[in-house]
Design a protein around this motif. Structure first.
Motif: not given
Length: 245
Positions: A215-228
């Motif tokens: 879950x943490x890795x998935x959230x981290x990935x989505x946050x990174x993509x959302x910022x990009x």
């Protein structure tokens, strides 16, 4: 004679090892076995308890992060359940206490419909998530702990903190096999009035569902993509698994 001798097994009984769902219960004549009836009533009681549970504020204040305690306009649990609109708005005193943090992410934790889920799972998830974000250079505002809060209250909080994204961790509606399921909602450019198609949701975060590390890795990935990409919601696809391959 024991009840088991009167139970007619269900052909799907072997599948019970793979799910917590109530399948293949068997039958006693035309009725459910007494054991299953009692387990159903117990699960229903756990679900009701979760709805009326309270945030363990001292537990969150013991953590090594800065935590601000806020409250919605719902004065108590009864109002919260009867007036969903009040759970979506900050109490004026809480709104006045928030100052701009100018961070990438506002991490917001709310009781939702199961403070039990938050008390059990939010801290282990945050413990795994914050180092991931730090390693990626993603800044976080102090954690906001909201009593009697619903998902949309994160929009107002994110706007007041002037965060690029709000990350809401909230107790989901209890099920009869999962009274402690935690959900995560990501919203880019949070502000009051945003609707749900502008959010990404990750649900059923708990050891029996989506484990903390994933879950943490998935959230981290989505946050990174959302910022990009500068967006969340239906336009932000969850390609986390593909990204690992």
């Amino acid at each position: 004679m024991k009840e088991e001798h009167y139970i007619t097994p269900d052909p799907w009984e072997g599948l019970r090892a793979f799910t917590a769902a109530r399948i293949a219960l068997g039958r006693t004549g035309a009725a459910m076995p007494l054991r299953e009836v009692l387990q159903f009533r117990l699960a229903h009681a756990h679900a009701r308890d979760a709805v009326f549970s309270s945030l363990d504020i001292p537990l969150f204040r013991q953590q090594p992060w800065e935590v601000n305690v806020l409250h919605s306009e719902a004065g108590d649990r009864t109002v919260y359940l009867q007036r969903p609109d009040k759970g979506r708005k900050l109490h004026p005193s809480s709104a006045a206490a928030l100052k701009a943090a100018n961070a990438d992410v506002a991490v917001i934790v709310a009781d939702g419909l199961s403070a039990t889920a938050v008390n059990r799972h939010a801290i282990p998830l945050i413990e795994r998530l914050l180092p991931m974000l730090q390693s990626q250079g993603i800044s976080c505002a102090p954690i906001q702990l909201v009593q009697q809060g619903r998902v949309a209250i994160g929009d107002e909080i994110g706007k007041l903190l002037q965060a690029k994204i709000s990350l809401m961790l909230i107790g989901e509606r209890p099920g009869l096999s999962s009274p402690d399921s935690l959900g995560a909602y990501l919203t880019f450019n949070p502000q009051p009035g945003i609707t749900d198609e502008a959010r990404n949701c990750i649900s059923n975060i708990r050891p029996e569902g989506l484990p903390y590390d994933i879950a943490a890795a998935k959230i981290s990935y989505l946050l990174r993509e959302a910022l990009r990409l500068r967006l969340t919601g239906v336009m932000l696809k969850d390609n986390y698994t593909a990204a690992l391959e």
